[in-house]
Design a protein around this motif. Sequence first.
Motif, PDB file in Angstrom:
ATOM      1  N   MET A   1       0.833  -1.180   0.000  1.00 37.64           N
ATOM      2  CA  MET A   1       0.000   0.000   0.000  1.00 37.64           C
ATOM      3  C   MET A   1       0.881   1.248   0.000  1.00 37.64           C
ATOM      4  O   MET A   1       1.888   1.299   0.692  1.00 37.64           O
ATOM      5  N   LYS A   2       0.450   2.224  -0.769  1.00 39.10           N
ATOM      6  CA  LYS A   2       1.170   3.493  -0.791  1.00 39.10           C
ATOM      7  C   LYS A   2       0.666   4.389   0.333  1.00 39.10           C
ATOM      8  O   LYS A   2      -0.502   4.322   0.715  1.00 39.10           O
ATOM      9  N   LYS A   3       1.548   5.231   0.827  1.00 37.64           N
ATOM     10  CA  LYS A   3       1.188   6.148   1.896  1.00 37.64           C
ATOM     11  C   LYS A   3       0.232   7.215   1.351  1.00 37.64           C
ATOM     12  O   LYS A   3       0.550   7.915   0.397  1.00 37.64           O
ATOM     13  N   PRO A   4      -0.955   7.340   1.953  1.00 37.11           N
ATOM     14  CA  PRO A   4      -1.918   8.316   1.461  1.00 37.11           C
ATOM     15  C   PRO A   4      -1.558   9.739   1.885  1.00 37.11           C
ATOM     16  O   PRO A   4      -0.986   9.952   2.949  1.00 37.11           O
ATOM     17  N   ASN A   5      -1.888  10.672   1.036  1.00 32.38           N
ATOM     18  CA  ASN A   5      -1.729  12.091   1.339  1.00 32.38           C
ATOM     19  C   ASN A   5      -3.130  12.637   1.587  1.00 32.38           C
ATOM     20  O   ASN A   5      -3.849  12.951   0.643  1.00 32.38           O
ATOM     21  N   ILE A   6      -3.517  12.723   2.844  1.00 33.43           N
ATOM     22  CA  ILE A   6      -4.872  13.141   3.202  1.00 33.43           C
ATOM     23  C   ILE A   6      -4.944  14.657   3.282  1.00 33.43           C
ATOM     24  O   ILE A   6      -4.145  15.297   3.972  1.00 33.43           O
ATOM     25  N   GLN A   7      -5.910  15.200   2.559  1.00 31.09           N
ATOM     26  CA  GLN A   7      -6.169  16.636   2.567  1.00 31.09           C
ATOM     27  C   GLN A   7      -7.432  16.896   3.387  1.00 31.09           C
ATOM     28  O   GLN A   7      -8.376  16.100   3.340  1.00 31.09           O
ATOM     29  N   THR A   8      -7.437  18.001   4.130  1.00 33.17           N
ATOM     30  CA  THR A   8      -8.617  18.355   4.914  1.00 33.17           C
ATOM     31  C   THR A   8      -9.036  19.786   4.640  1.00 33.17           C
ATOM     32  O   THR A   8      -8.197  20.655   4.416  1.00 33.17           O
ATOM     33  N   GLU A   9     -10.327  19.973   4.639  1.00 40.59           N
ATOM     34  CA  GLU A   9     -10.911  21.308   4.626  1.00 40.59           C
ATOM     35  C   GLU A   9     -11.876  21.344   5.789  1.00 40.59           C
ATOM     36  O   GLU A   9     -12.737  20.475   5.913  1.00 40.59           O
ATOM     37  N   ILE A  10     -11.722  22.355   6.647  1.00 39.20           N
ATOM     38  CA  ILE A  10     -12.524  22.422   7.856  1.00 39.20           C
ATOM     39  C   ILE A  10     -13.279  23.739   7.897  1.00 39.20           C
ATOM     40  O   ILE A  10     -12.703  24.799   7.664  1.00 39.20           O
ATOM     41  N   VAL A  11     -14.562  23.630   8.184  1.00 41.62           N
ATOM     42  CA  VAL A  11     -15.402  24.804   8.392  1.00 41.62           C
ATOM     43  C   VAL A  11     -15.985  24.681   9.792  1.00 41.62           C
ATOM     44  O   VAL A  11     -16.598  23.663  10.124  1.00 41.62           O
ATOM     45  N   SER A  12     -15.756  25.694  10.603  1.00 39.00           N
ATOM     46  CA  SER A  12     -16.246  25.682  11.980  1.00 39.00           C
ATOM     47  C   SER A  12     -17.323  26.739  12.150  1.00 39.00           C
ATOM     48  O   SER A  12     -17.184  27.854  11.659  1.00 39.00           O
ATOM     49  N   TYR A  13     -18.392  26.352  12.835  1.00 46.54           N
ATOM     50  CA  TYR A  13     -19.445  27.299  13.156  1.00 46.54           C
ATOM     51  C   TYR A  13     -19.982  26.919  14.532  1.00 46.54           C
ATOM     52  O   TYR A  13     -20.558  25.855  14.728  1.00 46.54           O
ATOM     53  N   GLY A  14     -19.670  27.781  15.485  1.00 43.59           N
ATOM     54  CA  GLY A  14     -20.054  27.500  16.869  1.00 43.59           C
ATOM     55  C   GLY A  14     -19.333  26.275  17.383  1.00 43.59           C
ATOM     56  O   GLY A  14     -18.118  26.157  17.271  1.00 43.59           O
ATOM     57  N   LEU A  21     -12.594  15.357   4.000  1.00 42.43           N
ATOM     58  CA  LEU A  21     -11.350  14.629   3.805  1.00 42.43           C
ATOM     59  C   LEU A  21     -11.287  14.054   2.400  1.00 42.43           C
ATOM     60  O   LEU A  21     -12.283  13.551   1.884  1.00 42.43           O
ATOM     61  N   SER A  22     -10.102  14.111   1.804  1.00 42.66           N
ATOM     62  CA  SER A  22      -9.864  13.474   0.512  1.00 42.66           C
ATOM     63  C   SER A  22      -8.437  12.934   0.504  1.00 42.66           C
ATOM     64  O   SER A  22      -7.607  13.336   1.317  1.00 42.66           O
ATOM     65  N   THR A  23      -8.168  12.020  -0.412  1.00 43.16           N
ATOM     66  CA  THR A  23      -6.855  11.381  -0.455  1.00 43.16           C
ATOM     67  C   THR A  23      -6.500  10.988  -1.887  1.00 43.16           C
ATOM     68  O   THR A  23      -7.380  10.844  -2.737  1.00 43.16           O
ATOM     69  N   ASP A  24      -5.213  10.817  -2.117  1.00 47.69           N
ATOM     70  CA  ASP A  24      -4.747  10.378  -3.437  1.00 47.69           C
ATOM     71  C   ASP A  24      -4.682   8.854  -3.544  1.00 47.69           C
ATOM     72  O   ASP A  24      -4.827   8.291  -4.611  1.00 47.69           O
ATOM     73  N   TYR A  25      -4.458   8.166  -2.419  1.00 49.68           N
ATOM     74  CA  TYR A  25      -4.410   6.709  -2.361  1.00 49.68           C
ATOM     75  C   TYR A  25      -5.334   6.228  -1.253  1.00 49.68           C
ATOM     76  O   TYR A  25      -5.647   6.972  -0.318  1.00 49.68           O
ATOM     77  N   LEU A  26      -5.739   4.988  -1.330  1.00 51.52           N
ATOM     78  CA  LEU A  26      -6.600   4.407  -0.315  1.00 51.52           C
ATOM     79  C   LEU A  26      -6.010   4.624   1.073  1.00 51.52           C
ATOM     80  O   LEU A  26      -4.837   4.329   1.313  1.00 51.52           O
ATOM     81  N   ALA A  27      -6.830   5.144   1.983  1.00 48.19           N
ATOM     82  CA  ALA A  27      -6.421   5.321   3.377  1.00 48.19           C
ATOM     83  C   ALA A  27      -7.294   4.389   4.218  1.00 48.19           C
ATOM     84  O   ALA A  27      -8.491   4.617   4.375  1.00 48.19           O
ATOM     85  N   LYS A  28      -6.682   3.310   4.701  1.00 51.93           N
ATOM     86  CA  LYS A  28      -7.403   2.311   5.491  1.00 51.93           C
ATOM     87  C   LYS A  28      -7.475   2.732   6.951  1.00 51.93           C
ATOM     88  O   LYS A  28      -6.525   3.249   7.517  1.00 51.93           O
ATOM     89  N   ASN A  29      -8.629   2.480   7.534  1.00 53.46           N
ATOM     90  CA  ASN A  29      -8.834   2.674   8.966  1.00 53.46           C
ATOM     91  C   ASN A  29      -8.492   4.091   9.438  1.00 53.46           C
ATOM     92  O   ASN A  29      -7.721   4.276  10.369  1.00 53.46           O
ATOM     93  N   LEU A  47     -10.996   5.685   3.554  1.00 54.78           N
ATOM     94  CA  LEU A  47     -11.131   6.873   2.714  1.00 54.78           C
ATOM     95  C   LEU A  47     -10.666   6.494   1.314  1.00 54.78           C
ATOM     96  O   LEU A  47      -9.520   6.082   1.121  1.00 54.78           O
ATOM     97  N   LEU A  48     -11.577   6.590   0.352  1.00 56.15           N
ATOM     98  CA  LEU A  48     -11.272   6.181  -1.019  1.00 56.15           C
ATOM     99  C   LEU A  48     -10.638   7.324  -1.805  1.00 56.15           C
ATOM    100  O   LEU A  48     -10.975   8.491  -1.592  1.00 56.15           O
ATOM    101  N   PRO A  49      -9.728   6.981  -2.722  1.00 58.63           N
ATOM    102  CA  PRO A  49      -9.069   8.019  -3.514  1.00 58.63           C
ATOM    103  C   PRO A  49     -10.051   8.787  -4.398  1.00 58.63           C
ATOM    104  O   PRO A  49     -11.026   8.220  -4.895  1.00 58.63           O
ATOM    105  N   ASN A  50      -9.754  10.067  -4.558  1.00 58.62           N
ATOM    106  CA  ASN A  50     -10.519  10.950  -5.444  1.00 58.62           C
ATOM    107  C   ASN A  50     -11.996  11.065  -5.085  1.00 58.62           C
ATOM    108  O   ASN A  50     -12.827  11.321  -5.944  1.00 58.62           O
TER     109      ASN A  50
END
Length: 81
Positions: A1-14, A21-29, A47-50
């Motif tokens: 398995m390749k190491k996933p590069n997980i990207q996050t975008e967070i919006v906070s309200y109260g 979350l998104s990733t380029d490669y499968l991120a297990k568990n 987390l599935l790629p794309n």
Amino acid sequence: MKKPNIQTEIVSYGKTHRIELSTDYLAKNVYLNIDAEGRFSKNFFDLLPNRTTTVYFKAKEEISNFKERLKIKTLINDDEK
């Protein structure tokens, strides 16, 4: 398995935080953690790629610096992001 590069975008309200979350490669568990009281809408998932997965965190109190405090672990990447 390749190491996933997980990207996050967070919006906070109260006390609610939307985490996209998104990733380029499968991120297990994927496991989300934060040093605050509250509840994730889902946790410990693949987390599935794309594809974007949205998770909500409902905190008991307002949280400052949520993005910096959020930790993400995976099966292949056990160091915290």
